[in-house]
Enzyme design. Structure first.
Site, PDB file in Angstrom:
ATOM      1  N   LYS A  49      44.305  52.005  51.982  1.00 44.16           N
ATOM      2  CA  LYS A  49      43.941  51.381  50.712  1.00 44.16           C
ATOM      3  C   LYS A  49      44.377  49.915  50.700  1.00 44.16           C
ATOM      4  O   LYS A  49      43.600  49.017  50.402  1.00 44.16           O
ATOM      5  CB  LYS A  49      44.572  52.153  49.547  1.00 44.16           C
ATOM      6  CG  LYS A  49      44.252  51.592  48.181  1.00 44.16           C
ATOM      7  CD  LYS A  49      45.361  50.697  47.706  1.00 44.16           C
ATOM      8  CE  LYS A  49      44.902  49.870  46.519  1.00 44.16           C
ATOM      9  NZ  LYS A  49      45.951  48.906  46.133  1.00 44.16           N
ATOM     10  N   ASP A  96      41.773  53.928  45.743  1.00 42.66           N
ATOM     11  CA  ASP A  96      43.012  54.128  45.003  1.00 42.66           C
ATOM     12  C   ASP A  96      42.769  55.265  44.009  1.00 42.66           C
ATOM     13  O   ASP A  96      41.760  55.951  44.074  1.00 42.66           O
ATOM     14  CB  ASP A  96      43.415  52.847  44.284  1.00 42.66           C
ATOM     15  CG  ASP A  96      42.418  52.478  43.209  1.00 42.66           C
ATOM     16  OD1 ASP A  96      41.363  53.129  43.117  1.00 42.66           O
ATOM     17  OD2 ASP A  96      42.679  51.545  42.444  1.00 42.66           O
TER      18      ASP A  96
END
Length: 214
Positions: free
Chosen positions: A122, A140
């Site tokens: 991420k 996320d």
DNA sequence: ATCCCGAGGG
DNA sequence: CCCTCTGGAT
């Protein structure tokens, strides 16, 4: 309801209208600052991160500065972002690798970024997209939740969600699409109590009208 | 109470 | 898959 593949172009058009110039809300000036800010943003609002980074970046300017910092002092700077021991340690260790292996610079490929301790997919994709204009899907909590609600995937595993979205979304739009889902997640499609009544994407959302109770 | 632009380890 | 790490915001 049409298949996900059919709805994606409509979804992208709506998102572009809704969030025309989406970008990260983290304040930074250099790739190193973005890397640090992203590492601080775990389980923490961007606003909170932006409150601590000015003093932090004034105190530590280079990867070498972070790598050789006093751990306790670094912890104090990042304390209010939560997970402060892990974050201080990760920032320090990541910067140690930057110095030892990458000439003190933040590398520009996903594989190299993933070698930095504390940087997962991420965060690595965040750095790629925002600092180096290299497309990346950043999964996320928001991107995962909205992708599932919008019927783009049923997967929980963020890596599987990432690859599904990469297959669904044209590569040049990966970064923008991620930011747009994040913004929509923060403003409308909340984890609890999503504001479906005022959601302009509702006509594309299989979830609307379905068990929104508790 | 529950969530926030997670990552690493079991 | 699960758990832990943590403070702030709502």
């Amino acid at each position: 309801m049409n298949s996900a593949k059919d709805r994606v172009p409509l979804l992208m058009a709506d998102l572009d209208r809704l969030y025309p110039q989406s970008q990260t809300e983290l304040d930074y000036r250099t790739p190193l600052q973005l890397m640090v800010a992203v590492m601080l943003s775990a389980q923490c609002t961007d606003k909170r991160v932006n409150l601590v980074t000015p003093a932090l970046f004034a105190r530590y300017r280079t990867a070498e500065d972070f790598a050789t910092a006093d751990r306790g002092e670094l912890e104090e700077f990042v304390k209010t972002t939560g997970f402060f021991r892990n974050k201080a340690k990760n920032i320090q260790n990541a910067c140690r690798v930057l110095v030892d292996k990458f000439g003190g610079e933040v590398p520009k490929t996903l594989d190299e970024l993933l070698e930095l301790p504390g940087l997962g997919r991420k965060s690595a994709n965040c750095v790629l997209g925002d600092a180096f204009d290299t497309p990346g899907i950043t999964v996320d909590t928001h991107v995962g939740r909205l992708s599932r609600r919008l019927g783009l995937t049923r997967k929980i595993d963020p890596v599987k969600v990432e690859f599904k979205l990469m297959a669904l979304i044209p590569q040049p739009s990966w970064t923008d699409f991620s930011h747009q889902l994040i913004l929509h997640g923060r403003r409308v499609c909340h984890a609890r109590g999503p504001k479906c009544e005022e959601c302009t994407l509702a006509h594309l959302c299989p979830k609307v009208g379905v068990a929104k109770k508790s």
